[in-house]
Design a protein around this motif. Structure first.
Motif, short mmCIF file in Angstrom:
data_model
loop_
_atom_site.label_atom_id
_atom_site.label_comp_id
_atom_site.label_asym_id
_atom_site.label_seq_id
_atom_site.Cartn_x
_atom_site.Cartn_y
_atom_site.Cartn_z
N ALA A 14 -19.06 92.70 31.35
CA ALA A 14 -17.94 93.42 30.76
C ALA A 14 -17.00 92.41 30.12
CB ALA A 14 -17.19 94.22 31.84
N GLN A 15 -16.44 92.78 28.98
CA GLN A 15 -15.55 91.87 28.26
C GLN A 15 -14.28 91.63 29.08
OE1 GLN A 15 -14.91 92.82 24.15
NE2 GLN A 15 -12.99 91.70 24.02
N ILE A 16 -13.90 90.34 29.19
CA ILE A 16 -12.72 89.97 29.97
C ILE A 16 -11.54 89.66 29.08
CG2 ILE A 16 -11.80 88.33 31.66
CD1 ILE A 16 -14.59 87.91 32.71
N GLN A 17 -11.70 88.68 28.15
CA GLN A 17 -10.57 88.25 27.33
C GLN A 17 -11.08 87.45 26.14
OE1 GLN A 17 -8.20 85.63 29.75
NE2 GLN A 17 -9.93 84.37 30.37
N ARG A 18 -10.19 87.27 25.18
CA ARG A 18 -10.47 86.41 24.03
C ARG A 18 -9.88 85.04 24.32
NH1 ARG A 18 -12.43 89.22 19.81
NH2 ARG A 18 -12.17 87.37 18.48
N VAL A 19 -10.66 83.99 24.03
CA VAL A 19 -10.22 82.63 24.30
C VAL A 19 -10.43 81.77 23.06
CG1 VAL A 19 -10.77 82.86 26.75
CG2 VAL A 19 -12.48 81.93 25.21
N HIS A 20 -9.80 80.59 23.09
CA HIS A 20 -10.00 79.57 22.06
C HIS A 20 -10.42 78.30 22.76
CE1 HIS A 20 -9.45 78.33 17.82
NE2 HIS A 20 -9.30 77.13 18.35
N ALA A 21 -11.55 77.73 22.37
CA ALA A 21 -12.09 76.55 23.02
C ALA A 21 -11.88 75.33 22.14
CB ALA A 21 -13.58 76.74 23.32
N PHE A 22 -11.41 74.23 22.74
CA PHE A 22 -11.21 72.95 22.07
C PHE A 22 -12.17 71.95 22.70
CE2 PHE A 22 -7.22 75.22 21.90
CZ PHE A 22 -6.79 75.08 20.59
N LEU A 23 -13.17 71.50 21.94
CA LEU A 23 -14.11 70.51 22.43
C LEU A 23 -13.64 69.13 22.01
CD1 LEU A 23 -16.76 69.71 23.79
CD2 LEU A 23 -17.91 70.07 21.58
N MET A 24 -13.35 68.26 22.99
CA MET A 24 -12.95 66.89 22.72
C MET A 24 -14.07 65.95 23.10
SD MET A 24 -9.09 67.49 23.99
CE MET A 24 -9.45 69.10 24.66
N ASN A 25 -13.88 64.69 22.83
CA ASN A 25 -14.97 63.73 23.04
C ASN A 25 -15.31 63.53 24.51
OD1 ASN A 25 -12.40 62.57 23.28
ND2 ASN A 25 -13.25 60.52 23.12
N ASP A 26 -14.44 63.97 25.43
CA ASP A 26 -14.74 63.77 26.85
C ASP A 26 -14.53 65.01 27.71
OD1 ASP A 26 -12.04 63.89 26.58
OD2 ASP A 26 -11.61 62.21 27.94
N CYS A 27 -14.09 66.13 27.12
CA CYS A 27 -13.83 67.31 27.93
C CYS A 27 -13.80 68.56 27.04
CB CYS A 27 -12.50 67.19 28.70
SG CYS A 27 -11.07 67.03 27.63
N LEU A 28 -13.78 69.71 27.69
CA LEU A 28 -13.70 71.00 27.00
C LEU A 28 -12.47 71.75 27.54
CD1 LEU A 28 -14.97 73.19 25.14
CD2 LEU A 28 -16.13 74.06 27.18
N LEU A 29 -11.58 72.12 26.63
CA LEU A 29 -10.36 72.85 27.00
C LEU A 29 -10.53 74.32 26.60
CD1 LEU A 29 -7.34 72.97 27.88
CD2 LEU A 29 -6.75 72.44 25.52
N VAL A 30 -10.26 75.23 27.54
CA VAL A 30 -10.32 76.67 27.28
C VAL A 30 -8.90 77.22 27.39
CG1 VAL A 30 -11.27 78.88 28.00
CG2 VAL A 30 -12.65 76.81 28.19
N ALA A 31 -8.47 77.94 26.36
CA ALA A 31 -7.13 78.52 26.34
C ALA A 31 -7.24 79.99 25.99
CB ALA A 31 -6.23 77.80 25.33
N THR A 32 -6.37 80.81 26.59
CA THR A 32 -6.36 82.25 26.32
C THR A 32 -5.32 82.56 25.25
OG1 THR A 32 -4.77 82.58 28.11
CG2 THR A 32 -7.09 82.79 28.65
N ALA A 33 -5.62 83.56 24.45
CA ALA A 33 -4.72 83.94 23.36
C ALA A 33 -3.52 84.70 23.90
CB ALA A 33 -5.46 84.80 22.34
N LEU A 34 -2.32 84.32 23.43
CA LEU A 34 -1.11 85.06 23.80
C LEU A 34 -1.03 86.35 22.99
CD1 LEU A 34 1.45 82.11 24.02
CD2 LEU A 34 0.38 83.36 25.89
N PRO A 35 -0.73 87.48 23.63
CA PRO A 35 -0.84 88.77 22.93
C PRO A 35 0.17 88.96 21.80
CG PRO A 35 0.09 89.05 25.12
CD PRO A 35 -0.35 87.63 25.03
N ASN A 36 1.38 88.44 21.95
CA ASN A 36 2.45 88.73 20.98
C ASN A 36 2.72 87.59 20.02
OD1 ASN A 36 2.83 91.22 22.26
ND2 ASN A 36 4.25 90.31 23.75
#
Length: 699
Positions: free
Chosen positions: A172-194
């Protein structure tokens, strides 16, 4: 014939019934035909059930084979990825060697391969600064990420994009996210609704502990991939197949580059650094110091730890794979191999960094093993099902935690087994089942504990404490069914006897919990004895109030024979001297009933007996006997009729000379020592002297 007719393709039910009605002679033919069709229908239904069951079993076996195949394919994919990385590393190393041999050739190859390659160190620095500026600009849009960049100044952005996260269990769909792939890690951030283009920090995953798995398209679920970060996993959906492919490729490429750079750094740190050449000195005393330094140099070289071995370089990733595939033994074997290799090595900075990475995997492995032993997991399989996790925790040096979790798991299993027992109408039947389930589980747990913790003597005290608490849980269920339901004393005695017999089984492993079950049951047994004593006293008083002091007439020889048997079973061997002609007994009904009831109470109480109940049982017997003795004494003093008085004396003689000695003897046989209180009671009753004019009894 009928089956073939019904199975034919051109079968018409209406025409068939019409034709059958015309051909039948009467109702009986139709009924018989109906029964044949009904039997055929039931046979067909049974055949369908068999086929469905067979197909269901084949489906389960196929699903299991698919699961095994999926696991093998994942392993194969991981091996191929590693082989690809090794081949690329070898190719790159060969190219670098060639470039060192011929710098001009290296420059031409670099220019041909990448026309946008920076031409100077200044341009390279500008390019690096631009990538970091882009990363800073993007991360300013993410709340809670201000401290990421200062901690790692070499971090830069490789790839980023929008994704949709789905639940791994229910899709089931949970949320929309934006992923930032860096040279040593992966950052996952959630979109702010407003706020358009603004995000909130959700999670940060190092690439060292991240695994990427392609998810096969299954419409409408498609363009998905899974990220494995032990002990959790997350599923994301890309906008289309092209973007999904880009994510998979860039993630693998970035992980590979990260591993290669880390490998080069460790190799450079492992190489011995040449000592700086000191300036020449004219001091003649410096020669001795130089000689001492030369002597120390070999020892410094010996302290260098070689971490460039292939298995050490791949150890963190191998541990991740073992943990993901639940190969706990393989993971612990790798850790033992590393500890053995580094046992006599100095703790240099590269070794400390390697230890830090390995310790993180050890924590992950410990968490998995702890989860395997948690009571929330399935409790089926018995104690042996926990052996795998327990043994690996012990190998990791977590004996205390393994012991605690093992005993908690078994306590939950025992409690669940007791709760699942169905309460039968017959109390004794339920107690048999309860004792079998509990003591069998306790015995199996003890044997498994002895196997798993054979070399950890300090854990045995924890097992004894656990056994005591488990026994308390058993006694609670036992007492609730036996004593709280006000069962008869004979039933309670049989139930306690069953529990004691099962408890003795534990002596096979050197564990004696009999004293614990005695201590836990003593309160309930005391209550049962006192309650039954009160019932006997009330019944005796009631019979005494209606006493007419008449001989018993049993009417039939069979009844007299039955009474003889009952008195013989009570221990009264000279009962025949109290029987008269025909079916008469020269005793009062009250005295005979009192004798049978008192001896029955004594027999059942002796089944329950243990030392803590000695005084309770003795005092109860004295109180019961006193009621009969006082009644006989009072009647003997108050009766004026010489004939009845002689009959009362005969009953008193039966009590003093027959019943009381039998009670004393049986009590001594059951307890193992004589009861002085009973002897004193008999002697005091025989020597009792009361004022003849008094109508009260004083004892």
């Amino acid at each position: 014939r009928l089956r073939r007719q019904l199975e034919s393709g051109g079968f018409a039910a209406g025409e068939y019934v019409k034709q059958l009605s015309q051909q039948s002679d009467g109702d009986r033919d139709l009924q018989e035909h109906r029964q044949r069709i009904q039997a055929l229908s039931e046979e067909t239904a049974q055949s369908l059930k068999r086929n469905v069951y067979q197909n269901y079993r084949q489906f389960i076996e196929t699903a299991r084979e698919i699961s095994y195949l999926e696991s093998e394919m994942y392993q194969l994919s991981h091996i191929l990825t590693e082989q690809k990385g090794i081949m690329e590393a070898v190719t790159q190393a060969l190219l670098l060697q060639a470039d060192r041999d011929d710098p001009a050739l290296g420059a031409r190859r670099a220019a041909a391969a990448d026309p946008f390659l920076p031409l100077s160190a200044k341009d390279a620095a500008a390019n690096e600064e631009g990538r970091q500026r882009t990363l800073t600009t993007l991360l300013e849009k993410v709340e809670g990420c201000r401290d990421l960049l200062p901690e790692s100044p070499g971090k830069y952005l490789v790839y980023n994009g929008d994704l949709v996260e789905y639940d791994a269990d229910h899709m089931a769909q949970i949320q929309r996210v934006h992923a930032f792939l860096m040279n040593d890690c992966l950052l996952v951030a959630t979109a702010l609704p407003n706020r358009r283009g603004a995000y909130r920090y959700d999670a940060l995953y190092p690439l060292d502990g991240l695994a990427v798995v392609n998810v096969k398209d299954n419409p409408p679920m498609k363009d998905m991939f899974k990220l494995l970060m032990f002990p959790e996993s997350r599923i994301f959906q890309a906008e289309n197949a092209k973007i999904k492919k880009e994510w998979l490729e860039v993630l693998e490429e970035t992980k590979r580059n990260r591993a290669l750079s880390e490998k080069r750094r460790l190799e450079q740190e492992a190489l011995p650094r040449p000592a700086p050449t000191p300036p020449e000195s004219t001091n003649p005393f410096d020669e001795d110091e130089d000689e001492e330094e030369e002597e120390d140099e070999p020892s410094a070289e010996e302290e260098v730890v070689d971490l460039s071995l292939e298995w050490i370089q791949e150890l963190p990733e191998d541990l991740d794979v073992c943990i993901a595939q639940r190969d706990f033994e393989g993971a612990v074997d790798l850790l033992d191999k590393l500890n053995e290799y580094l046992a006599d090595k100095p703790a240099s900075q590269p070794v400390k960094e390697l230890r830090a990475k390995v310790d993180e995997r050890v924590r992950q492995l410990t968490d998995v093993l702890v989860f395997e032993l948690s009571p929330d997991r399935s409790l089926r399989g018995g104690p042996r099902a926990t052996r795998r996790a327990v043994s690996q925790l012990i190998r990791l040096g977590q004996s205390t935690k393994a012991c605690e979790l093992f005993l908690k798991n078994r306590a939950a299993a025992v409690q669940t087994a007791i709760r699942q027992l169905r309460i039968e109408g017959a109390t004794l039947l339920y107690i048999h089942k309860l004792c079998h389930v509990f003591f069998t589980s306790l015995l199996e747990t003890a044997r498994e504990f002895e196997t798993d913790f054979a070399g950890n003597n300090g854990c045995y005290s924890a097992f004894v404490v656990w056994a005591r608490s488990s026994m308390r849980m058993f006694v609670d269920a036992f007492s609730k069914q036996v004593f709280d339901s006000k069962e008869s004393l004979s039933t309670a005695a049989e139930c306690v006897k069953v529990a004691k017999e099962h408890c003795k089984q534990l002596s096979e492993i050197g564990l004696d919990l009999t004293f614990i079950i005695h201590a836990l049951l003593v309160k309930d047994i005391k209550g049962a004895l006192q309650s039954y004593k009160d019932i006997i006293i009330e019944a005796t008083k009631h019979r005494n109030s209606e006493e007419m002091w008449r001989k018993m007439n049993l009417m039939t020889p069979e009844a007299l024979g039955k009474l003889r048997e009952e008195m013989r079973s009570c221990g009264v061997g000279n009962f025949d001297q109290y029987t008269g002609d025909d079916c008469w007994v020269n005793l009062s009904y009250t005295v005979v009933a009192f004798t049978k009831q008192t001896m029955a109470f004594l027999e059942e109480a002796l089944k329950l007996y243990f030392p803590e109940l000695h005084m309770v049982l003795l005092e109860s017997l004295v109180e019961i006997i006193l009621v009969a003795v006082q009644h006989v004494d009072y009647s003997l003093r108050c009766e004026q009729d010489p004939e009845k008085k002689a009959f009362i004396r005969q009953n008193a003689s039966f009590l003093y000379e027959t019943v009381l000695p039998v009670v004393e003897k049986r009590f001594e046989e059951g307890v193992g020592k004589p009861a002085k209180q009973l002897q004193d009671l008999r002697n005091a009753s025989r020597l009792m002297r009361v004022n003849p004019e008094s109508t009260t009894s004083v004892v």
